[in-house]
Design an enzyme around this catalytic site. Structure first.
Site, PDB file in Angstrom:
ATOM      1  N   LYS A  60       0.843  -1.199   0.000  1.00 24.47           N
ATOM      2  CA  LYS A  60       0.000   0.000   0.000  1.00 24.47           C
ATOM      3  C   LYS A  60       0.877   1.247   0.000  1.00 24.47           C
ATOM      4  CE  LYS A  60      -1.778   2.668   3.032  1.00 24.47           C
ATOM      5  NZ  LYS A  60      -1.591   3.949   2.325  1.00 24.47           N
ATOM      6  N   GLY A  74       7.308   5.008   7.964  1.00 24.56           N
ATOM      7  CA  GLY A  74       6.483   6.195   8.166  1.00 24.56           C
ATOM      8  C   GLY A  74       6.759   6.788   9.531  1.00 24.56           C
ATOM      9  N   SER A  75       5.737   7.393  10.109  1.00 25.41           N
ATOM     10  CA  SER A  75       5.931   8.095  11.378  1.00 25.41           C
ATOM     11  C   SER A  75       6.042   7.107  12.540  1.00 25.41           C
ATOM     12  CB  SER A  75       4.759   9.043  11.627  1.00 25.41           C
ATOM     13  OG  SER A  75       3.546   8.315  11.692  1.00 25.41           O
ATOM     14  N   GLU A 116       4.671   7.521  15.350  1.00 20.23           N
ATOM     15  CA  GLU A 116       3.307   7.430  15.892  1.00 20.23           C
ATOM     16  C   GLU A 116       2.533   6.273  15.243  1.00 20.23           C
ATOM     17  OE1 GLU A 116       1.264  10.982  14.823  1.00 20.23           O
ATOM     18  OE2 GLU A 116      -0.617  10.344  15.732  1.00 20.23           O
ATOM     19  N   GLY A 135       3.881   3.846  13.531  1.00 22.99           N
ATOM     20  CA  GLY A 135       4.637   2.613  13.810  1.00 22.99           C
ATOM     21  C   GLY A 135       4.112   1.913  15.052  1.00 22.99           C
ATOM     22  N   GLU A 161      10.568   1.192   9.897  1.00 22.95           N
ATOM     23  CA  GLU A 161      11.581   2.218   9.620  1.00 22.95           C
ATOM     24  C   GLU A 161      10.876   3.544   9.869  1.00 22.95           C
ATOM     25  OE1 GLU A 161      13.405   4.950   8.111  1.00 22.95           O
ATOM     26  OE2 GLU A 161      13.362   4.011   6.119  1.00 22.95           O
ATOM     27  N   CYS A 192      13.705  10.787   6.539  1.00 19.42           N
ATOM     28  CA  CYS A 192      13.713  10.313   7.925  1.00 19.42           C
ATOM     29  C   CYS A 192      15.076  10.519   8.558  1.00 19.42           C
ATOM     30  CB  CYS A 192      13.310   8.853   7.963  1.00 19.42           C
ATOM     31  SG  CYS A 192      14.153   7.862   6.733  1.00 19.42           S
ATOM     32  N   GLU A 233      10.371  15.663  15.126  1.00 23.09           N
ATOM     33  CA  GLU A 233      10.671  15.575  13.696  1.00 23.09           C
ATOM     34  C   GLU A 233       9.781  16.564  12.949  1.00 23.09           C
ATOM     35  OE1 GLU A 233       9.496  11.912  11.490  1.00 23.09           O
ATOM     36  OE2 GLU A 233      11.538  11.977  10.734  1.00 23.09           O
TER      37      GLU A 233
HETATM   38  P1  NAI Z   1       2.147   8.315   8.323  1.00 26.21           P
HETATM   39  O1  NAI Z   1       3.059   7.523   9.189  1.00 26.21           O
HETATM   40  O2  NAI Z   1       0.752   8.578   8.795  1.00 26.21           O
HETATM   41  O3  NAI Z   1       2.027   7.581   6.874  1.00 26.21           O
HETATM   42  C1  NAI Z   1       2.925   6.648   6.361  1.00 26.21           C
HETATM   43  C2  NAI Z   1       2.169   5.484   5.736  1.00 26.21           C
HETATM   44  O4  NAI Z   1       1.408   4.856   6.761  1.00 26.21           O
HETATM   45  C3  NAI Z   1       1.159   5.873   4.661  1.00 26.21           C
HETATM   46  O5  NAI Z   1       1.114   4.870   3.675  1.00 26.21           O
HETATM   47  C4  NAI Z   1      -0.160   5.893   5.414  1.00 26.21           C
HETATM   48  O6  NAI Z   1      -1.266   5.663   4.602  1.00 26.21           O
HETATM   49  C5  NAI Z   1       0.040   4.753   6.383  1.00 26.21           C
HETATM   50  N1  NAI Z   1      -0.772   4.819   7.596  1.00 26.21           N
HETATM   51  C6  NAI Z   1      -1.190   5.920   8.274  1.00 26.21           C
HETATM   52  N2  NAI Z   1      -1.948   5.569   9.330  1.00 26.21           N
HETATM   53  C7  NAI Z   1      -2.008   4.216   9.336  1.00 26.21           C
HETATM   54  C8  NAI Z   1      -2.648   3.252  10.180  1.00 26.21           C
HETATM   55  N3  NAI Z   1      -3.384   3.627  11.230  1.00 26.21           N
HETATM   56  N4  NAI Z   1      -2.479   1.944   9.892  1.00 26.21           N
HETATM   57  C9  NAI Z   1      -1.741   1.545   8.845  1.00 26.21           C
HETATM   58  N5  NAI Z   1      -1.138   2.414   8.003  1.00 26.21           N
HETATM   59  C10 NAI Z   1      -1.252   3.733   8.244  1.00 26.21           C
HETATM   60  O7  NAI Z   1       2.858   9.671   7.981  1.00 26.21           O
HETATM   61  P2  NAI Z   1       2.185  11.044   7.473  1.00 26.21           P
HETATM   62  O8  NAI Z   1       0.910  11.281   8.225  1.00 26.21           O
HETATM   63  O9  NAI Z   1       2.129  10.992   6.011  1.00 26.21           O
HETATM   64  O10 NAI Z   1       3.280  12.096   7.923  1.00 26.21           O
HETATM   65  C11 NAI Z   1       3.297  12.579   9.263  1.00 26.21           C
HETATM   66  C12 NAI Z   1       4.707  12.657   9.779  1.00 26.21           C
HETATM   67  O11 NAI Z   1       5.272  11.367   9.802  1.00 26.21           O
HETATM   68  C13 NAI Z   1       5.660  13.462   8.928  1.00 26.21           C
HETATM   69  O12 NAI Z   1       5.593  14.828   9.220  1.00 26.21           O
HETATM   70  C14 NAI Z   1       6.974  12.880   9.333  1.00 26.21           C
HETATM   71  O13 NAI Z   1       7.401  13.465  10.533  1.00 26.21           O
HETATM   72  C15 NAI Z   1       6.660  11.428   9.573  1.00 26.21           C
HETATM   73  N6  NAI Z   1       7.015  10.599   8.414  1.00 26.21           N
HETATM   74  C16 NAI Z   1       8.171   9.898   8.456  1.00 26.21           C
HETATM   75  C17 NAI Z   1       8.566   9.154   7.373  1.00 26.21           C
HETATM   76  C18 NAI Z   1       9.832   8.381   7.384  1.00 26.21           C
HETATM   77  O14 NAI Z   1      10.348   8.045   6.332  1.00 26.21           O
HETATM   78  N7  NAI Z   1      10.360   8.030   8.533  1.00 26.21           N
HETATM   79  C19 NAI Z   1       7.794   9.129   6.133  1.00 26.21           C
HETATM   80  C20 NAI Z   1       6.552   9.857   6.214  1.00 26.21           C
HETATM   81  C21 NAI Z   1       6.213  10.582   7.311  1.00 26.21           C
END
Ligand code: NAI
Ligand code: MG
Length: 526
Positions: A223, A276-277, A279, A281, A298, A333, A430
């Site tokens: 996804k 992703g975030s 949170e 994770g 990650e 990240c 972050e």
């Molecule tokens: P996010 O962690 O919400 O999204 C990342 C992925 O997780 C997306 O595919 C999203 O659809 C999915 N996701 C979101 N909620 C989920 C859930 N409850 N269950 C399963 N999958 C879920 O990140 P977002 O909201 O796009 O960005 C927020 C903050 O997260 C950013 O400002 C940044 O600080 C951090 N982030 C860190 C990343 C990294 O590479 N470490 C990448 C993206 C965001």
């Protein structure tokens, strides 16, 4: 077939980005000052075709028929509609993956055939490199030129690197102390793997996830992020062209709270890999507990980049510090978002990084002279400008930047902040934008605790010509990657991942094979 050279795939900013060119007024920020270049005819035609999920080798609409809008962050225009997948779509995709894993041709494929197939994916990415770079640029906002030299060739290189592992997944023979018995281990695929990826490097993150999963014989439900679903769908077409059997890779677009949550919680998924975030994770870990599926994560970072006065070429350290935070608009990240500088050179370094920041040319990703595009979404624009505001309220000093740029698209000015303290949210959290906080240090004994004073532990940079000091500092830093006299160097062979709350497990290199295989001990009696 020519292969990508490893050298070429090192992630550096393009030359004109590292040494930002001076524009007439000495200030590169003017995103609205030019009209956005138009799409190539090929990409425009591809975007105009309805977007579908890839399930069981077929392109299908979401079960609900719903779609969501995909935006170009440079001007907020809608460039496509993608399937708004939910639990039912995830159920169908997991069933397809399970069938492919248990009874499809995938299981019978030899490691050599599997390796060649994974290699072909890399070749196809290179064949379509220009188109993929353009697509990544309009979906994510990043400069096309950067996607063309970084994201796309790195994605191809990951598949090429992982292809070689397909024939080298080996167990051991084990001399057990039970007379007359023979024992050995097999390394087997984990099974059906759910993969959830973010929007900062959409194609590259898909490659990081799919490459090792396929090389080791797993089946996948992937996804992509709702902000950037398109390159994964295009990659799905290339996977079919490469000969990936039906159901081995299923790709579903949709939101995290619906499609993502259903995938993470699914009882017939054997493993979930998430980027992703931090949170989310933690939400993934809880969702995975239902069937105790394996989890790799990650997550976020707040990485220190430390410059000593014996860094030698200070210009190189300054431009390295600018690259550490401004590459990919700070949406990394591992971004070097905490700049720690030895006091004697603090003012010079901060002034130098600020000068780099001011000269960065903002613009739409497709414009040839753009060095930094918009942030990915309105949500990220609000988040990043929100942090900028909080830092001002808390009394930090903004050397440059600190606000949105223009009123069209999601552009922010590259920002350098000093006079900060560890209580400020801009120092602790972050930000995921082109925003660096700079703080001086004097004594080495105060440096390490401060550098490690974060719940994260993804990466760090150290700039010194004293090799002994470099070794000591690298050993003391609680981070999964330490770059010495460089930053943002990636390679498919190099493991990447986090200490502390930056994650579980290592991606890339042979370390990632651990995440996608499990060991079976076989004992043969006399
Ligand atoms: P996010 O962690 O919400 O999204 C990342 C992925 O997780 C997306 O595919 C999203 O659809 C999915 N996701 C979101 N909620 C989920 C859930 N409850 N269950 C399963 N999958 C879920 O990140 P977002 O909201 O796009 O960005 C927020 C903050 O997260 C950013 O400002 C940044 O600080 C951090 N982030 C860190 C990343 C990294 O590479 N470490 C990448 C993206 C965001
Ligand atoms: Mg989110």
């Amino acid at each position: 077939m020519k292969t990508t050279s490893r050298q070429r795939t090192k992630v550096h900013l393009p030359k004109n980005h590292r040494r930002a060119r001076t524009t007439e007024n000495g200030n590169g920020h003017e995103p609205g000052s030019q009209s956005a270049p138009s799409l190539s005819a090929g990409l425009a035609a591809w975007l105009a075709k309805p977007k579908r999920n890839l399930i069981g080798g077929k392109w299908v609409a979401a079960a609900s028929g719903k779609t969501f809008e995909v935006f170009n962050p440079a001007d907020s225009s809608v460039i496509a509609q993608a399937p708004d997948s939910d639990r039912e779509d995830i159920n169908r995709a997991v069933a397809a993956a399970r069938r492919a894993f248990e009874s499809g041709p995938w299981r019978r494929m030899t490691p050599s055939e599997r390796g060649k197939l994974v290699w072909r994916i890399g070749d196809l990415i290179l064949k379509h490199a220009d188109e993929l770079a353009e697509l990544e640029s309009v979906d994510n906002g990043k400069p096309r030129a950067v996607a063309r030299v970084a994201d796309v060739p790195l994605a191809a290189d990951l598949f090429h690197y992982m292809a070689g592992w397909a024939t080298k997944i080996e167990g051991n023979t084990i001399p057990i102390s039970v007379p007359g018995f023979h024992a050995f281990t097999l390394r087997e695929p984990v099974g059906v793997v759910g993969q959830i990826i973010p929007w900062n490097f959409p194609l590259l993150m898909a490659a990081w996830k799919l490459g090792p999963a396929l090389a080791t014989g797993n089946c996948v439900v992937l996804k992509p992020a709702e902000q950037t679903p398109l390159s994964a769908l295009r990659l799905g077409e290339l996977l079919l062209e490469a000969g990936v059997p039906e159901g081995v890779v299923n790709i579903l677009t949709g939101f995290g709270e619906t499609a993502g949550a259903a995938l993470a919680a699914h009882d017939d998924v054997d493993k979930i890999a998430f980027t992703g975030s931090t949170e989310v994770g933690k939400i993934i870990v809880r969702a995975a507990s239902g069937n105790l599926k394996k989890v790799s994560l990650e997550l976020g970072g707040k990485s220190p980049n430390i410059i000593f006065k014996d860094a030698g070429d200070l210009e190189a350290a300054i431009s390295g510090a600018a690259n550490a935070i401004f590459f990919n608009h700070g949406q990394c990240c591992c971004a070097g978002s905490r700049l720690m500088v030895e006091r004697d050179i603090f003012d010079d370094v901060v002034a130098g990084v600020a000068e780099h920041a001011r000269k960065i040319k903002l613009g739409p990703g497709l414009a040839a002279d753009t060095q930094m595009g918009p942030l990915v979404s309105e949500e990220q624009l609000k988040r990043v400008t929100g942090y900028m505001h909080q830092g001002k309220q808390a009394g930090a000093c903004y050397v440059t930047g600190g606000e949105r740029s223009g009123d069209r698209g999601y552009f922010v000015k590259p920002t350098v902040i000093k006079d900060v303290n560890p209580k400020m949210s801009i120092v602790r959290e972050e930000i995921f934008g082109p925003v660096v906080v700079a703080e001086p240090f004097t004594k080495p004994e105060e440096l390490i605790p401060r550098a490690n004073q974060t719940p994260y532990g993804l990466a760090a940079g150290v700039w010194t010509r004293d090799i002994g000091k470099a070794h000591c500092i690298a050993a003391e830093l609680r981070a999964g990657t330490v770059w010495i006299n460089c930053y943002n160097i990636f390679d498919a062979a190099l493991p990447f991942g986090g200490y502390k709350q930056s994650g579980w497990g290592r991606e890339m290199g042979h370390a990632v094979l651990e995440l996608y295989t499990q060991s079976k001990a076989v004992v043969i009696g006399p």
